[in-house]
Design a protein around this motif. Structure first.
Motif, mmCIF file in Angstrom:
data_model
loop_
_atom_site.group_PDB
_atom_site.id
_atom_site.type_symbol
_atom_site.label_atom_id
_atom_site.label_comp_id
_atom_site.label_asym_id
_atom_site.label_seq_id
_atom_site.Cartn_x
_atom_site.Cartn_y
_atom_site.Cartn_z
ATOM 1 N N UNK A 142 33.101 30.794 -43.673
ATOM 2 C CA UNK A 142 34.425 30.413 -44.172
ATOM 3 C C UNK A 142 34.302 29.528 -45.509
ATOM 4 N N UNK A 143 33.045 28.963 -45.867
ATOM 5 C CA UNK A 143 32.751 28.175 -47.174
ATOM 6 C C UNK A 143 31.230 28.127 -47.335
ATOM 7 N N UNK A 144 30.954 28.118 -48.635
ATOM 8 C CA UNK A 144 29.894 27.933 -49.043
ATOM 9 C C UNK A 144 29.499 26.612 -50.012
ATOM 10 N N UNK A 145 28.912 25.643 -49.428
ATOM 11 C CA UNK A 145 28.796 24.310 -50.292
ATOM 12 C C UNK A 145 27.543 24.141 -50.882
ATOM 13 N N UNK A 146 27.557 23.457 -52.112
ATOM 14 C CA UNK A 146 26.119 23.389 -53.013
ATOM 15 C C UNK A 146 26.400 21.848 -53.015
ATOM 16 N N UNK A 147 25.605 21.077 -51.960
ATOM 17 C CA UNK A 147 25.943 19.590 -51.825
ATOM 18 C C UNK A 147 24.742 19.068 -52.897
ATOM 19 N N UNK A 148 24.935 17.899 -53.613
ATOM 20 C CA UNK A 148 23.880 17.233 -54.350
ATOM 21 C C UNK A 148 23.962 15.676 -54.221
ATOM 22 N N UNK A 149 22.955 15.016 -53.706
ATOM 23 C CA UNK A 149 23.052 13.772 -53.593
ATOM 24 C C UNK A 149 22.760 12.815 -54.666
ATOM 25 N N UNK A 150 23.388 11.661 -54.598
ATOM 26 C CA UNK A 150 23.153 10.689 -55.519
ATOM 27 C C UNK A 150 24.217 10.605 -56.667
ATOM 28 N N UNK A 151 25.373 11.277 -56.358
ATOM 29 C CA UNK A 151 26.134 11.174 -57.488
ATOM 30 C C UNK A 151 27.681 10.573 -57.003
#
Lengths: 284, 90
Positions: A212-221
């Protein structure tokens, strides 16, 4: 091999053989709620063996072998035997899996909707998947999402969740009573501890789900979200796939369909609680 | 000496999927994937039916796709496409 353990993780059967008893006992304990390979026949074999025969006793060093191996891989001390076994299983999948398009991604599911989370090492995909499991989502996997070429469905690969450093404490807080493997200290990626997925995730591991969804998480922002167009998503996922090239046109058809059908979003997050709230927004 | 002519790889050897502003092209002959944007899909389409030289291809791109460009830039694109195997130099 003196000691042997067999297990099915999602649709994939493994046989792990070892020169030592300890890693096999640990695997058998952590994977005790998992089924055996279908018909008793494993898809992949992993071997943990002594570098030189005498090292088995004197200074145990674990070499990882199997159907596919990486030449010149450095041995690990026996205290990291569980890590060696997990690495060995991942390696067989990454190099030899042909039934599914493999995406290096974690995956969670609720109400039949699967959310894929992919990104560089350190993006937090394993931690996020574990925390979402604590919030009632099914954990489909923290390392690989399996996309079936014929249907586009996502298949679960809920191996032990590999948590690193501070994330072990964060997840331990959120999942009181969860089972963990022994600390694997001073690995190239820091201190690692493996989390056993919850009973519901293991029980449902044969059930596929629609992405249902594709996420590109990025930590530290600071919290932010940005739509990722299909073209960019395609490029990023070819890089995140270990067997895209090997699958040839099946891989191409599978991946182009996925990126056309499923919206993709990059999410930046400053902390785990914010990230979980952002992921929840994709549940509806 | 007649001008060099170019033709696209046979349609049967290509699978082209539109992804927003890009096209993903799978080249069956090489097993390689290319992600391309304008004017590459248009060049492939223009060279699909009959071989053309650079001058004729420039005219065709302007006429059929309203793509204006100069011969030097087109020459560079064609060189890249020949290197990938998506276009053949006759």
């Amino acid at each position: 091999m003196n000691h042997v353990f067999a297990v099915r993780i999602g649709p994939v059967g493994f046989r792990v053989g070892s020169d030592w008893r300890a890693p096999i006992d640990t695997l058998a304990d952590l994977y005790r709620d998992y089924p055996a390979p279908e018909d008793g026949i494993p898809d992949f074999s992993v071997r943990l063996f002594a570098r030189r025969p005498w090292r088995r006793v004197l200074r145990p060093q674990v070499m990882i072998g199997g159907d596919y191996t990486i030449p010149d891989a450095a041995p690990l001390p026996l205290s990291l035997g569980l890590l060696a076994a997990e690495m060995g299983m991942n390696l067989q999948m990454a190099l030899a899996q042909r039934r599914y398009l493999l995406l290096h991604a974690s995956c969670i599911e609720r109400d039949g909707r699967a959310i894929l989370m992919t990104g560089e090492s350190g993006a937090g995909k394993s931690t996020l998947a574990a925390l979402m499991m604590a919030r009632g989502w099914r954990l489909m996997g923290d390392e690989f999402a399996l996309v079936e070429p014929e249907t586009g469905l996502i298949y679960s690969f809920p191996r032990l969740v590999s948590l690193k450093n501070q994330s072990v404490g964060v997840v331990g807080e959120a999942l009181r009573g969860a089972r963990f493997g022994p600390w694997q200290r001073d690995t190239p990626k820091g201190d690692i501890r493996h989390l056993v997925p919850d009973g519901a995730s293991i029980a449902a591991m044969a059930e596929p789900a629609r992405a249902a969804a594709i996420l590109f998480p990025a930590y530290g922002h600071a919290p932010d979200r940005r739509e990722v167009a299909p073209g960019e998503c395609f490029v990023r996922l070819t890089q995140a796939s270990t067997n895209y090239v090997a699958l040839g046109e099946r891989g191409f058809d599978t991946l182009t369909r996925l990126v056309r059908d499923v919206p993709a979003t990059a999410i930046d997050y400053p902390d785990a609680a914010t990230a979980c709230a952002m992921v929840e927004e994709f549940a509806a | 000496m007649p001008a060099t002519r170019y033709r696209a790889a046979p349609a049967a050897t290509l699978s082209i999927v539109s992804l927003d502003l890009m096209r993903a092209v799978y080249h069956r002959a090489s097993g390689r994937t290319h992600l391309v944007s304008e004017p590459v899909p248009e060049i492939l389409a223009a060279l699909a039916d009959e071989p053309l030289d650079e001058v004729a291809l420039l005219d065709r791109l302007a006429r059929d796709y309203a793509i204006e460009g100069d011969a030097a830039a087109l020459g560079e694109r064609l060189e890249e496409l020949v290197a990938t195997g998506l276009v053949e130099q006759l």
